[in-house]
Enzyme design. Structure first.
Site, PDB file in Angstrom:
ATOM      1  N   PRO A  45       0.811  -1.224   0.000  1.00 31.58           N
ATOM      2  CA  PRO A  45       0.000   0.000   0.000  1.00 31.58           C
ATOM      3  C   PRO A  45       0.839   1.267   0.000  1.00 31.58           C
ATOM      4  O   PRO A  45       1.607   1.511   0.931  1.00 31.58           O
ATOM      5  CB  PRO A  45      -0.793  -0.121   1.312  1.00 31.58           C
ATOM      6  CG  PRO A  45       0.112  -0.919   2.212  1.00 31.58           C
ATOM      7  CD  PRO A  45       0.849  -1.876   1.319  1.00 31.58           C
ATOM      8  N   ASP A  85      -2.077   3.053   2.446  1.00 25.50           N
ATOM      9  CA  ASP A  85      -1.437   3.176   3.752  1.00 25.50           C
ATOM     10  C   ASP A  85      -1.727   4.586   4.253  1.00 25.50           C
ATOM     11  O   ASP A  85      -1.200   5.564   3.697  1.00 25.50           O
ATOM     12  CB  ASP A  85       0.067   2.946   3.582  1.00 25.50           C
ATOM     13  CG  ASP A  85       0.757   2.621   4.882  1.00 25.50           C
ATOM     14  OD1 ASP A  85       0.073   2.532   5.914  1.00 25.50           O
ATOM     15  OD2 ASP A  85       1.995   2.461   4.867  1.00 25.50           O
ATOM     16  N   TRP A 544       4.248   0.763   9.907  1.00 26.22           N
ATOM     17  CA  TRP A 544       4.684  -0.442   9.199  1.00 26.22           C
ATOM     18  C   TRP A 544       3.957  -1.674   9.726  1.00 26.22           C
ATOM     19  O   TRP A 544       3.821  -2.667   9.009  1.00 26.22           O
ATOM     20  CB  TRP A 544       6.196  -0.621   9.345  1.00 26.22           C
ATOM     21  CG  TRP A 544       6.974   0.403   8.592  1.00 26.22           C
ATOM     22  CD1 TRP A 544       7.554   1.534   9.086  1.00 26.22           C
ATOM     23  CD2 TRP A 544       7.249   0.402   7.185  1.00 26.22           C
ATOM     24  NE1 TRP A 544       8.173   2.228   8.077  1.00 26.22           N
ATOM     25  CE2 TRP A 544       8.009   1.562   6.906  1.00 26.22           C
ATOM     26  CE3 TRP A 544       6.927  -0.472   6.145  1.00 26.22           C
ATOM     27  CZ2 TRP A 544       8.454   1.871   5.628  1.00 26.22           C
ATOM     28  CZ3 TRP A 544       7.378  -0.156   4.867  1.00 26.22           C
ATOM     29  CH2 TRP A 544       8.125   0.989   4.620  1.00 26.22           C
ATOM     30  N   GLN A 580      12.497  -2.022   0.701  1.00 26.35           N
ATOM     31  CA  GLN A 580      11.431  -2.701   1.431  1.00 26.35           C
ATOM     32  C   GLN A 580      11.891  -4.021   2.058  1.00 26.35           C
ATOM     33  O   GLN A 580      11.118  -4.657   2.762  1.00 26.35           O
ATOM     34  CB  GLN A 580      10.240  -2.947   0.507  1.00 26.35           C
ATOM     35  CG  GLN A 580       9.573  -1.683   0.015  1.00 26.35           C
ATOM     36  CD  GLN A 580       9.066  -0.804   1.141  1.00 26.35           C
ATOM     37  OE1 GLN A 580       8.620  -1.295   2.176  1.00 26.35           O
ATOM     38  NE2 GLN A 580       9.137   0.503   0.965  1.00 26.35           N
ATOM     39  N   TRP A 584       8.474  -3.196   4.282  1.00 25.66           N
ATOM     40  CA  TRP A 584       7.261  -4.006   4.087  1.00 25.66           C
ATOM     41  C   TRP A 584       7.573  -5.492   3.979  1.00 25.66           C
ATOM     42  O   TRP A 584       6.847  -6.322   4.532  1.00 25.66           O
ATOM     43  CB  TRP A 584       6.519  -3.509   2.843  1.00 25.66           C
ATOM     44  CG  TRP A 584       5.166  -4.102   2.672  1.00 25.66           C
ATOM     45  CD1 TRP A 584       4.145  -4.107   3.579  1.00 25.66           C
ATOM     46  CD2 TRP A 584       4.675  -4.790   1.516  1.00 25.66           C
ATOM     47  NE1 TRP A 584       3.044  -4.744   3.057  1.00 25.66           N
ATOM     48  CE2 TRP A 584       3.344  -5.168   1.789  1.00 25.66           C
ATOM     49  CE3 TRP A 584       5.226  -5.091   0.277  1.00 25.66           C
ATOM     50  CZ2 TRP A 584       2.561  -5.857   0.866  1.00 25.66           C
ATOM     51  CZ3 TRP A 584       4.439  -5.772  -0.645  1.00 25.66           C
ATOM     52  CH2 TRP A 584       3.135  -6.152  -0.350  1.00 25.66           C
ATOM     53  N   LYS A 617      21.230   9.462  -7.866  1.00 24.94           N
ATOM     54  CA  LYS A 617      19.855   9.232  -7.449  1.00 24.94           C
ATOM     55  C   LYS A 617      18.990  10.410  -7.887  1.00 24.94           C
ATOM     56  O   LYS A 617      19.384  11.565  -7.771  1.00 24.94           O
ATOM     57  CB  LYS A 617      19.770   9.072  -5.931  1.00 24.94           C
ATOM     58  CG  LYS A 617      18.390   8.704  -5.428  1.00 24.94           C
ATOM     59  CD  LYS A 617      18.393   8.494  -3.923  1.00 24.94           C
ATOM     60  CE  LYS A 617      16.997   8.129  -3.422  1.00 24.94           C
ATOM     61  NZ  LYS A 617      16.976   7.928  -1.949  1.00 24.94           N
ATOM     62  N   LYS A 620      14.578  16.053  -6.478  1.00 27.73           N
ATOM     63  CA  LYS A 620      14.199  17.402  -6.898  1.00 27.73           C
ATOM     64  C   LYS A 620      15.351  18.380  -6.695  1.00 27.73           C
ATOM     65  O   LYS A 620      15.541  19.304  -7.498  1.00 27.73           O
ATOM     66  CB  LYS A 620      12.972  17.855  -6.102  1.00 27.73           C
ATOM     67  CG  LYS A 620      11.701  17.085  -6.433  1.00 27.73           C
ATOM     68  CD  LYS A 620      10.529  17.586  -5.612  1.00 27.73           C
ATOM     69  CE  LYS A 620       9.259  16.810  -5.926  1.00 27.73           C
ATOM     70  NZ  LYS A 620       8.116  17.257  -5.101  1.00 27.73           N
TER      71      LYS A 620
END
Length: 824
Positions: A45, A85, A544, A580, A584, A617, A620
């Site tokens: 999610p 989530d 989490w 993750q 998750w 990476k 912005k």
């Protein structure tokens, strides 16, 4: 007759045509209902209070390809539903920014009810953008049956899980050092901390003198007189913890030296001071101009006293027993790899277990807001943020002659994964899930999971499990799942509530209209005949925990939809990015093992991060973020997807540039498209239609049999790879076959299509090329389902008389023909 193929193709327009046709004909719903055997998928999610970005394309594409492939194989995908989530720090911080808040006091003044209402609204600010994004990339999820973590029914399942853990003594409260965010005012779990570590943090590096203290006791230490006037040297990168020092630790078996030192200058007969540190570290710390006066084992120094650096500050109502503070202890944890071999011990800020082991007092220098305590106002650094206080504390030590030397060091330090504030190691009570009790089972269940790439199993994920610690699950926050634990006024009795019905039985009234969030659930109390009024603790759960428990809570199990849960656990497939593994993926694995003794998922694709073309990476601040909608409008989704699938294996960090997408468009998509156009042009001129029965293999020309044998091999290779969740080799195999088909078969057989005779040789060429194109289209459908190849496949399977379209996602997978292989 086949519909004419326009060689001046605009792929984005073709994709939009297919999207509109899918929507008009409810193809997504029909696909969801199709299939006669289950395939279980868990949607990780996302939090909807932010716009979907370029990096979301890769995860949703790798999820989608496997689901479409399995659907074509006849599976019915269970769990292909939206998940949102909605709790936790990500949401709270967003709302704090909107309201101009600086921390928890502002929230308390504003009111918890009003703040949580804003959080609930904030979650849905971008929901339509997420749905538009998913629709454009053709990631099919059921929007009519989402799971939402703030819903009462979802929270009730989370309470049920807590109750299971409570009954098995796996949920407990303890006083431990946690990683505390001073801005957010809450502890973070170990897997959250891992997401905020920075490897190149610039911090102060100080070597401090701890002056030995004369021993005036009745039984003085054997070395006290010998070492009087000398100093122990300890090194730290956290000067702000020095006012909380309680002891110095040495390694009991290491060799320590009493040395004479003159600030790096050459020694004379009388110059220099006497310092004690690990003998092996004298040269790197002090240089060459030292004289070793005597050597000791670390255990010989135990019990020696020293003058405290600052007046220790204890918790309210607690006094310091000097007999248990400001002396040398010995423990094997002390390393000689860096520093001085003497470790400064501050139990409140990371050394609590050592403090307990040696009965040291717990002293404090900063509060939970990260500010230096007002007790140090007179020294000039009281009230400062702990990192800002470092130079002032260093200056104070220098003025008092206690600073041996100072410098800077680049090292790893944890920051809050959401607000980027440096974290504190802070001793305080928190609630934990006892994952260490099932550590071996967590490790064993990992062996039952198929990881792509495979090295994650024993590497990043396996190492994480090997070093598993108990899960700090409580948060001192507001917008989250309330921990269902009620405690008596005297603190002597606690109860964990596992359902709304149980809470109703305790209170003797209906709670069906109760919002199970703070502050409303905080007002629910009852009187226990033996222990008095029971009130809920104020903590909420780690967000989490919410997402990792979706394997149960998405069905509101065990209160309803039991059959769907039993059929849908564990998942056949999940997919997210590599971070993750400690987010998750781990929480799913932990909850699945703790509750059911089995993994929560059987197969997982773990994705590397997308970097820009220079290997940086995307962010912005760097100005290198790519707008996904610009890519969609210029190149289309399928060219982008194909590039993501074929350019590099999914686990690798991948450099990305628009040049790559343009190259994919030119070298692969247009190559295949031109082969389609060539076929359609001449098939329509000759009025060719597919025969009801394929020609005998022996009647085909050698080059036809070569093409069909290669096609047969391709079907096997793509199917085998996708069944093994190996997407990249499958995509590359299709690319190679299309190149061979265009540059070898089509080029070398043009005369067969051009000749005027409609003989068997020409018929065989049409059949071969048609079969190759239709089969490749089916194989390509999970990879690039909505654009040219999907459109062309429909055109190839539609006649101008009926104008009937066939949805390739329901057409079934291509099969192999062994006669093609045996005749090559």
């Amino acid at each position: 007759m086949f519909e004419t193929v326009n060689t001046s193709v605009a792929f984005p327009a073709l994709e939009n045509d297919i999207l509109a046709w899918w929507h008009a004909n409810q193809i997504m719903k029909k696909s969801f209902a199709a299939g006669d055997r289950p395939f279980i998928f868990y949607e990780g999610p996302p939090t909807a209070n932010g716009r979907p970005g370029f990096h979301h394309i890769i995860s949703r594409s790798f999820k989608d390809i496997i689901l479409r492939f399995r659907s074509m194989q006849g599976y019915r995908v269970i769990g292909r539903r939206e998940g949102w989530d909605t709790h936790g720090l990500p949401v709270e911080i967003e709302v704090e920014k909107q309201l101009g808040f600086k921390g928890k006091p502002d929230i308390e003044q504003y009111g918890i009810a009003a703040f949580n209402a804003k959080c609930r609204e904030s979650v849905w600010d971008y929901i339509q953008e997420w749905r538009r994004f998913s629709e454009r990339i053709a990631f099919w999820l059921d929007q009519d049956d989402p799971y939402i973590t703030y819903e009462n029914w979802y929270i009730e399942s989370l309470w049920w899980i807590f109750r299971q853990l409570w009954d098995r003594n796996l949920l407990f409260r303890d006083y431990k050092v946690t990683m505390h965010c001073p801005r957010c005012g809450t502890s973070l779990s170990d897997h959250e901390v891992s997401q905020g570590f920075r490897d190149d943090v610039d911090d102060p590096s100080v070597w401090v003198r701890f002056r030995t203290k004369p021993d005036t006791s009745m039984a003085p230490h054997p070395l006290a007189a010998e070492l009087v006037g000398s100093s122990f040297v300890a090194w730290t990168t956290t000067p702000w913890t020095l006012p909380a020092n309680a002891a110095l630790a040495v390694n009991p078996e290491a060799e320590y030296a009493l040395v004479r030192y003159n600030g790096g200058a050459e020694l004379t007969d009388s110059a220099g001071e006497r310092l004690v540190m690990a003998a092996a570290l004298v040269p790197p710390v002090l240089g060459e101009h030292t004289e070793v006066l005597k050597r000791y084992r670390g255990r010989d120094l135990v019990g020696l006293a020293y003058d405290q650096l600052f007046e220790g500050v204890t918790a309210p109502g607690v006094s310091v027993n000097d007999e248990n503070a400001y002396h040398v202890i010995a423990d094997e944890f002390v390393s000689l790899e860096d520093g001085t071999g003497i470790v400064h011990i501050a139990p409140a800020y990371g050394d609590l277990e050592i403090g307990k082991k040696y009965d040291l007092p717990t002293l404090f220098s900063v509060d939970l807001s990260g500010n230096v305590l007002p007790d140090f106002d007179d020294l000039g650094f009281g009230g400062m943020f702990f990192k800002e206080a470092d130079p002032h504390i260093t200056r104070n030590l220098k003025q008092r002659g206690l600073l041996l030397k100072s410098g800077r060091v680049q090292h790893a330090y944890p920051f809050c994964w959401r607000c980027s504030t440096p974290l504190l190691y802070y001793a305080k009570p928190s609630w934990y899930i006892r994952t260490t009790a099932l550590k071996q089972q967590l490790v064993e269940n990992n062996q039952r999971i198929h990881w792509v790439p495979g090295h994650i199993q024993e590497g990043r994920f396996g190492n994480w499990l090997d070093n598993n610690i108990d899960w700090a699950v409580s948060r001192e926050r507001y917008w989250g799942t309330p921990l269902p634990i009620w405690i008596s006024e005297d603190g002597s009795h606690m109860e964990c509530i596992g359902s709304l019905a149980e809470l109703e039985a305790k209170t003797g009234r209906s709670l069906q209209d109760l919002d199970l969030h703070r502050p409303y659930v905080d007002d629910v109390t009852w009187d226990d005949p033996q222990h008095g009024t029971m009130r809920r603790i104020p903590d909420v759960a780690d967000c989490w925990y919410d997402s990792g428990s979706m394997q149960v809570a998405q069905w509101h199990y065990p209160f309803e939809r039991q059959q769907e849960f039993e059929q849908g656990h564990p998942a056949d497939y999940i997919c997210e990015a590599v971070d993750q593994t400690r987010g998750w993926f781990y929480t799913l694995h932990a909850i699945g093992t703790l509750l059911f003794g089995r993994p929560a998922f059987n197969n997982v694709i773990c994705l590397g991060h997308i970097l820009d073309e220079h290997g940086q990476k995307m962010s912005k601040s760097r100005g290198n973020v790519i707008d996904p909608w610009m890519v969609f409008s210029e190149y289309g989704v399928d060219a982008l997807r194909w590039n993501l699938f074929a350019a590099a294996p999914p686990g690798n960090p991948r450099r990305f540039s628009l040049k790559q997408v343009a190259e994919t468009l030119r070298q692969f998509m247009l190559t295949l498209w031109n082969s389609y156009a060539f076929f359609v042009t001449y098939a329509n001129l000759d009025g060719w239609t597919p025969p009801k029965e394929p020609p005998a293999p022996d009647s085909l020309a050698l080059i036809d049999r070569w093409a069909l044998a290669g096609l047969n091999k391709l079907v096997q290779e793509v199917t085998t790879n996708l069944e093994a969740y190996e997407v990249t080799p499958a995509a590359r195999a299709i690319e190679q076959f299309v190149d061979d088909l265009s540059n070898w078969y089509v080029r070398r057989n043009r005369r067969r299509f051009w000749k005027s005779e409609a003989d068997s040789d020409k018929q065989a060429a049409y059949y071969t090329l048609y079969t190759c194109l239709v089969t490749v289209t089916k194989l390509s459908a999970p990879f690039a389902h909505s654009s040219a190849r999907r459109c062309t496949a429909i055109w190839l399977q539609r006649s101008t008389r009926t104008r009937q379209r066939v949805c390739i996602c329901r057409a079934g997978p291509p099969s192999t023909r062994h006669c093609w292989m045996s005749n090559w």
